[in-house]
Write an enzyme that holds these catalytic residues in place. Sequence first.
Site, mmCIF file in Angstrom:
data_model
loop_
_atom_site.group_PDB
_atom_site.id
_atom_site.type_symbol
_atom_site.label_atom_id
_atom_site.label_comp_id
_atom_site.label_asym_id
_atom_site.label_seq_id
_atom_site.Cartn_x
_atom_site.Cartn_y
_atom_site.Cartn_z
ATOM 1 C CG ASP A 112 -110.370 36.684 -46.441
ATOM 2 O OD1 ASP A 112 -109.131 36.556 -46.364
ATOM 3 O OD2 ASP A 112 -111.162 35.969 -45.801
ATOM 4 C CG ASP A 166 -108.772 36.065 -42.758
ATOM 5 O OD1 ASP A 166 -109.901 35.610 -42.938
ATOM 6 O OD2 ASP A 166 -107.849 35.947 -43.591
ATOM 7 C CG ASP A 199 -113.773 35.684 -42.455
ATOM 8 O OD1 ASP A 199 -114.996 35.687 -42.290
ATOM 9 O OD2 ASP A 199 -113.146 34.742 -42.941
HETATM 10 P P1 8DG Z 1 -106.026 34.576 -48.441
HETATM 11 O O1 8DG Z 1 -107.259 35.075 -47.765
HETATM 12 O O2 8DG Z 1 -104.891 35.532 -48.340
HETATM 13 O O3 8DG Z 1 -106.273 34.143 -49.829
HETATM 14 O O4 8DG Z 1 -105.523 33.266 -47.662
HETATM 15 P P2 8DG Z 1 -105.849 32.878 -46.183
HETATM 16 O O5 8DG Z 1 -106.014 34.084 -45.328
HETATM 17 O O6 8DG Z 1 -104.857 31.885 -45.762
HETATM 18 O O7 8DG Z 1 -107.211 32.096 -46.355
HETATM 19 P P3 8DG Z 1 -108.622 32.283 -45.635
HETATM 20 O O8 8DG Z 1 -109.608 31.551 -46.485
HETATM 21 O O9 8DG Z 1 -108.935 33.697 -45.358
HETATM 22 O O10 8DG Z 1 -108.491 31.465 -44.287
HETATM 23 C C1 8DG Z 1 -107.665 31.854 -43.224
HETATM 24 C C2 8DG Z 1 -107.773 30.857 -42.119
HETATM 25 O O11 8DG Z 1 -109.039 30.958 -41.497
HETATM 26 C C3 8DG Z 1 -107.657 29.417 -42.600
HETATM 27 O O12 8DG Z 1 -106.559 28.826 -41.991
HETATM 28 C C4 8DG Z 1 -108.847 28.716 -42.140
HETATM 29 C C5 8DG Z 1 -109.499 29.671 -41.207
HETATM 30 N N1 8DG Z 1 -110.957 29.633 -41.300
HETATM 31 C C6 8DG Z 1 -111.776 29.949 -42.341
HETATM 32 N N2 8DG Z 1 -113.065 29.761 -41.995
HETATM 33 C C7 8DG Z 1 -113.061 29.353 -40.722
HETATM 34 C C8 8DG Z 1 -114.076 29.030 -39.816
HETATM 35 O O13 8DG Z 1 -115.243 29.086 -40.139
HETATM 36 N N3 8DG Z 1 -113.680 28.660 -38.545
HETATM 37 C C9 8DG Z 1 -112.364 28.622 -38.190
HETATM 38 N N4 8DG Z 1 -112.036 28.278 -36.957
HETATM 39 N N5 8DG Z 1 -111.389 28.920 -39.041
HETATM 40 C C10 8DG Z 1 -111.729 29.284 -40.284
HETATM 41 O O14 8DG Z 1 -111.380 30.354 -43.409
HETATM 42 MN MN MN Z 2 -107.648 35.412 -45.645
HETATM 43 MN MN MN Z 3 -110.939 34.417 -44.376
#
Ligand code: 8DG
Ligand code: MN
Ligand code: MN
Length: 384
Positions: free
Chosen positions: A204, A206, A308
């Site tokens: 995804d 972020d 996100d």
């Molecule tokens: P990817 O998407 O490239 O596969 O890996 P990523 O970017 O490391 O994983 P991610 O699932 O997108 O998560 C990125 C970071 O965001 C992870 O360290 C945890 C954080 N995170 C969530 N959901 C939430 C949330 O609801 N609240 C907070 N504070 N952090 C969150 O994924």
């Molecule tokens: Mn991510």
């Molecule tokens: Mn994410």
Amino acid sequence: TPAEPLEEKGQVAPYICQRRTPLLHHNSALTDALEIMAEEAKFSGSEVRSLAFSRAASVLKALPWKVERIQQLHTVPCIGEHSRRILQEMLEDGMSAEVEKVRQSERYRTMKLFTKIFGIGVKIASQWYQEGLRTLTDLQLHQIKLNKEQQAGLLHYEDLNTPVELWEAEAISQVVRQVIEQILPGATVTLTGGFRRGKPCGHDVDLLISHPSEGEEMGLLPKVISILDRQGFLLYHSFHRSSFLSLEDEELWVSGGSSTMDHFERCLSIFHLGDPAGSRPGATGVQKLGALWGLARRPVPESCAWVDLVVTPSSQFPFALLGWTGSRNFERDLRRFSKREKKMTLNSHGLYHLEQKIFLPAASEEEIFQHLGLEYILPEERNA
Ligand code: 8DG
Ligand code: MN
Ligand code: MN
């Protein structure tokens, strides 16, 4: 006093947040095997076992050398008995029968297929498995009830499970930046998550949104989303409170009691990307963005990605940046270290000293590491 870098003494630190974990490392075959076991444990509902395998994999990623013999792991922490057995098999035979059995198993394969539908967790997936469902078509044939998020996840299954590339993530950031510039000049959009850690692709995108003067960011998210939606960029969106907070945490961290839309800090969306032919990676930045803008108005979705969007007030920005950069394993240990070793609670809103009962402010990620007595770890070194 800053912590000593343990690696200089030839030792490996016990907490992930005390180690540097690069994206590319020397032990991929071993970590892949352990991560399959971690996944399988999660699928069977055993969080503890899953964490143990996951921690063992993480420590091998931080080793600056290739493991050749099991004896070399003698002084390496976080490797439990079961992990050690699998590693021994791998090192001696080049493969592990136990891991291969998992990899081939119908249950593992089906669970993987189902949990890759966004919004489907282990619980629902294993329920479906027990009911005899095996394929995505089975779900349709049995007219399984899904909520809106899960429906979107299933509808765009192929696209959403195709990795997002860095240039696509950057183009999306740029689109969001342009929209925000119209509403709130001076606001910032930062690409976090795996891309900030140097990953070339991810599951995804972020994005962290903020504004240098505190309070200006309030109510921004619904406005941004409504413009993006009107311009045809969104295939789906839903607002969320920033999760990861327990109810008591919520009282501690989230000030102001309004429960209006203004308070939602996070929006989960599916961004429309246009077709791959029109947005080749070879194109220049502007061409790519142009392709993205142009193709996004087509009626049929050709390609899409989860995005996100998170909004943070500037005083919390460093904490949100640290929290959303990940990896999840790194974050988990950072919080565990804070609580256990420093008697502090860390989340993406702030850092609270449980004994002194004070919030510790920070103007940068570096300052947060300083508060915790940790050596600063670069985003590229947080790939645990
Ligand atoms: P990817 O998407 O490239 O596969 O890996 P990523 O970017 O490391 O994983 P991610 O699932 O997108 O998560 C990125 C970071 O965001 C992870 O360290 C945890 C954080 N995170 C969530 N959901 C939430 C949330 O609801 N609240 C907070 N504070 N952090 C969150 O994924
Ligand atoms: Mn991510
Ligand atoms: Mn994410």
